[in-house]
Design an enzyme around this catalytic site. Structure first.
Site, mmCIF file in Angstrom:
data_model
loop_
_atom_site.group_PDB
_atom_site.id
_atom_site.type_symbol
_atom_site.label_atom_id
_atom_site.label_comp_id
_atom_site.label_asym_id
_atom_site.label_seq_id
_atom_site.Cartn_x
_atom_site.Cartn_y
_atom_site.Cartn_z
ATOM 1 N N LYS A 1 0.833 -1.203 0.000
ATOM 2 C CA LYS A 1 0.000 0.000 0.000
ATOM 3 C C LYS A 1 0.866 1.251 0.000
ATOM 4 O O LYS A 1 0.567 2.218 -0.698
ATOM 5 C CB LYS A 1 -0.960 -0.009 1.195
ATOM 6 C CG LYS A 1 -2.092 -0.975 0.926
ATOM 7 C CD LYS A 1 -3.090 -1.067 2.042
ATOM 8 C CE LYS A 1 -4.212 -2.014 1.606
ATOM 9 N NZ LYS A 1 -4.946 -2.584 2.736
ATOM 10 N N LYS B 1 -8.401 -11.639 -10.544
ATOM 11 C CA LYS B 1 -9.499 -11.821 -9.607
ATOM 12 C C LYS B 1 -10.622 -10.814 -9.848
ATOM 13 O O LYS B 1 -10.341 -9.664 -10.155
ATOM 14 C CB LYS B 1 -8.939 -11.574 -8.188
ATOM 15 C CG LYS B 1 -9.253 -12.641 -7.190
ATOM 16 C CD LYS B 1 -8.465 -12.391 -5.917
ATOM 17 C CE LYS B 1 -9.385 -12.029 -4.776
ATOM 18 N NZ LYS B 1 -8.727 -12.079 -3.468
ATOM 19 N N LYS C 1 -13.884 -5.240 -7.020
ATOM 20 C CA LYS C 1 -14.692 -4.035 -7.120
ATOM 21 C C LYS C 1 -13.915 -2.902 -7.792
ATOM 22 O O LYS C 1 -14.448 -2.145 -8.573
ATOM 23 C CB LYS C 1 -15.054 -3.611 -5.690
ATOM 24 C CG LYS C 1 -16.300 -2.846 -5.596
ATOM 25 C CD LYS C 1 -17.466 -3.781 -5.527
ATOM 26 C CE LYS C 1 -18.731 -2.991 -5.663
ATOM 27 N NZ LYS C 1 -19.908 -3.791 -5.420
#
Ligand code: TRP
Length: 343
Positions: free
Chosen positions: A120, A202, A205
């Protein structure tokens, strides 16, 4: 079969962050369907990780709404709140308290080496200290309930490893057998749902295109359309082979998980038929699962008082276990017992 006695079943725990307005088919098949099945053999605790969601700044009204929707989706998907504890992490304030104890057991470098944190930061996310200590709060979530197993996806494996390390470290440093060292229960690879348009990545969203994704809130007609236009391959053979036939394999996994039919049975049933027949049936199977889900979800969201009641029930049950764990932890680490009455 008589209802299983929850007092003698091994305990499991899992959580999901309220980070989006609805679940997609990947969350549903990869996590929720599994949670629902596990209720039969385990004393299950399922929670909305709203404290973890604070690591990414979110509008408070949006967070509140997403927390409600996420909890309602657990129930709409088949988690039975009278049998399994369904609750919000923040309603059991012991989570934050045990999280602090876990922070104090973790070396600074150990936290910074966690791959999700590093990724991140590398992607430019503005990391706060909450993001750094995310795994310690997660360890607290798990260790609070003496969970024997923690059903999660492969992406959470490192978090479970540090949880095990912290439990062992606590027990060694303070008092043997205070915390239960949990076993991972990694949801098998086959339960991973891929993007319909790009079946090598995968379903997600944020990463999937609208046509690659099935949102559980989508209209059934749209779901069917997305499945019928799923990317497959140039052959015409319905065969499970994720390496060379990722698209067809993904459709087989979706069908098999929702219908309970084995992949081998599906392969022979569709032998000699084109992909059109497979897609048509997968669309039917998904729509048949999604329709009752949407109906139940709408009912729950239309009755906030009932949802609050169910979450209070879950939190009460969770708190009972959490308070017992914290009493052991406080005593083990040497915190002075609080005397409530003043003489
Ligand atoms: N980190 C998990 C995820 O993003 C959510 C989570 C928080 C969790 N606490 C947990 C999962 C405890 C299992 C157990 O998916």
């Amino acid at each position: 079969m008589p209802a299983a006695d929850p007092r003698v079943l091994p305990r499991i725990l899992s959580g999901m962050q309220p980070t989006s307005d609805s679940l997609h088919l990947g969350n549903y098949i990869g996590a929720l369907v599994n949670w629902v099945r596990l209720q039969d053999g385990f004393d299950a605790y399922y929670f909305v990780a709203d404290l973890h969601a604070l690591t990414v700044p979110t509008d408070p009204a949006v967070l509140r709404q997403r927390t409600r929707v996420t909890a309602a989706q657990f129930i709409a998907g088949g988690v039975d709140p009278e049998r399994s504890a369904v609750f919000c992490q923040s309603h059991v304030t012991e989570h934050a308290e045990l999280g602090w104890v876990m922070n104090c057991l973790t070396a600074d470098g150990e936290a910074r080496r966690m791959t999700q944190f590093k990724d991140k930061v590398a992607k430019g996310q503005n990391a706060n200290v909450g993001l750094l200590t995310y795994p310690m709060l997660m360890a607290a979530d798990i260790l609070m309930y003496d969970a024997a197993y923690v059903p999660v996806g492969e992406d959470q494996r490192q978090h479970l490893e540090i949880t095990r390390d912290l439990a062992e470290r606590f027990n060694t440093r303070y008092a043997a057998e205070t915390l239960v060292v949990p076993e991972p229960y990694i949801v098998k690879e086959s339960a991973k749902i891929m993007d319909l348009q790009d079946p090598t990545s995968k379903m997600s969203k944020t990463g999937s295109s609208p046509k690659g994704l099935i949102d559980l809130m989508d209209a059934p007609a749209r779901i069917a359309k997305n499945i019928r236009s799923a990317v497959t391959d140039a052959e015409a053979e319905v065969r499970y082979d994720p390496e060379t036939k990722a698209g067809v394999s993904n459709l087989l996994v979706i069908h098999s998980t929702l219908s309970g039919t084995s992949i081998a049975d599906l392969e022979s049933r569709f032998a000699g038929q084109g992909y059109g027949a497979l897609k048509g049936e997968v669309a039917d199977v998904v729509v048949a699962a999604v329709e009752p889900f949407q109906t139940r979800l709408a009912e729950l969201l239309a009755d906030p008082a009932e949802l609050d009641r169910l979450l209070a029930l879950g939190a009460d049950r969770a708190r009972g276990v959490a308070q017992a764990t914290m009493a052991r932890v406080r005593s083990a680490v040497g915190l002075l017992p609080a005397v409530r009455e003043v003489h």
